[in-house]
Motif scaffolding. Sequence first.
Motif, PDB file in Angstrom:
ATOM      1  N   LYS A 222      66.951  50.968  54.729  1.00 58.91           N
ATOM      2  CA  LYS A 222      66.051  50.153  53.909  1.00 58.91           C
ATOM      3  C   LYS A 222      65.244  51.072  52.999  1.00 58.91           C
ATOM      4  O   LYS A 222      64.994  52.242  53.314  1.00 58.91           O
ATOM      5  CB  LYS A 222      65.108  49.327  54.784  1.00 58.91           C
ATOM      6  N   ALA A 223      64.847  50.538  51.862  1.00 60.16           N
ATOM      7  CA  ALA A 223      64.014  51.280  50.918  1.00 60.16           C
ATOM      8  C   ALA A 223      62.540  51.067  51.281  1.00 60.16           C
ATOM      9  O   ALA A 223      62.110  49.947  51.567  1.00 60.16           O
ATOM     10  CB  ALA A 223      64.280  50.810  49.505  1.00 60.16           C
ATOM     11  N   LEU A 224      61.787  52.150  51.284  1.00 57.52           N
ATOM     12  CA  LEU A 224      60.360  52.047  51.574  1.00 57.52           C
ATOM     13  C   LEU A 224      59.588  51.638  50.333  1.00 57.52           C
ATOM     14  O   LEU A 224      59.925  52.026  49.208  1.00 57.52           O
ATOM     15  CB  LEU A 224      59.827  53.397  52.078  1.00 57.52           C
ATOM     16  N   GLU A 225      58.555  50.849  50.547  1.00 58.26           N
ATOM     17  CA  GLU A 225      57.658  50.495  49.449  1.00 58.26           C
ATOM     18  C   GLU A 225      56.952  51.756  48.949  1.00 58.26           C
ATOM     19  O   GLU A 225      56.714  52.699  49.706  1.00 58.26           O
ATOM     20  CB  GLU A 225      56.633  49.468  49.932  1.00 58.26           C
ATOM     21  N   ASP A 226      56.618  51.747  47.677  1.00 56.91           N
ATOM     22  CA  ASP A 226      55.999  52.909  47.032  1.00 56.91           C
ATOM     23  C   ASP A 226      54.692  52.466  46.369  1.00 56.91           C
ATOM     24  O   ASP A 226      54.624  52.318  45.144  1.00 56.91           O
ATOM     25  CB  ASP A 226      56.985  53.482  45.999  1.00 56.91           C
TER      26      ASP A 226
END
Length: 303
Positions: A222-226
Amino acid sequence: MHTTAQKKFRIFGRLTALATAAGLALTACGGETADTGSGEGGDEINIAINHGWEEGIAVAELWSLILEDEGYTVNKSYMDLAPSFSALATGDMDFNMNIWQPVTHAEYLEEYGDDLEQVGVWNSDANQVIAVHEDAPFDSLDELADHADLFESRLVGIEPGAGLTERTEQYVIPEYGLEDWDFRTSSTPAMLQEVATATENGDPIAVTLWRPHWAFNTYDIKALEDPQEALGQEENMTIYARAGFSEDQPEIFEWLSDFEIDTERLQDLEVVLFEEEVEQDQYEEVIRAWMEENQDWVDSLTA
């Protein structure tokens, strides 16, 4: 799925080696600027394709077949980012379909932009991310440092000279307190191999990645929030050409200027090439099968 993944990345490594050899072979032939002519087919077109950027490989290989069907002779050179920009600026290559702006390739555009022509934006749904295994107990980059022990303070990157790598070093690491982490860079295939191995073994993994990318369809990541926007906002995947290309090849310039592909269709094309066990010499076969399934859309690209 995991056994297939292992096979796939062994093949992906061989594809990269074959692509490198092909690029060197074209360079060894003299790297001459493409002949220009009537712009109605029959001319020689040189396409620069960046190693490891799957979305760029997919659309470039697609367009190479479309242009061949329109009567053009197409040469494809796989190369790293810096040489690809230089080759466009000197006129040795005609166009590159996968320049990310305004952030990822900003430095290259600042250096070479005056000698290039912007052709068009074909997808505006791109962004760079830090990705981790799906069941990581957090969803945001501002919590990554707090879980250093889980990842053994290790972040896996791609090529040292990539814009994503520079952005990670200059912004992500200081913004999110990762200065003590081991940020390892090598290549995109090597990073993907680590993703394959880690997810197969159920191990934690943190990598630099981007979207759209077929890895999100294939692996439990999953992509982490930035929240600090250290990696920037959504970007435009853009076609750039050598200076004078619009005058020399107005037909192709118009087609490419109008070209757009949505993320769903793009990822579908990527999966055909990269999720299956496809050798580079089979690209044409599988892409042509994909083209037949999307024939109306393909036909519209040169209507």
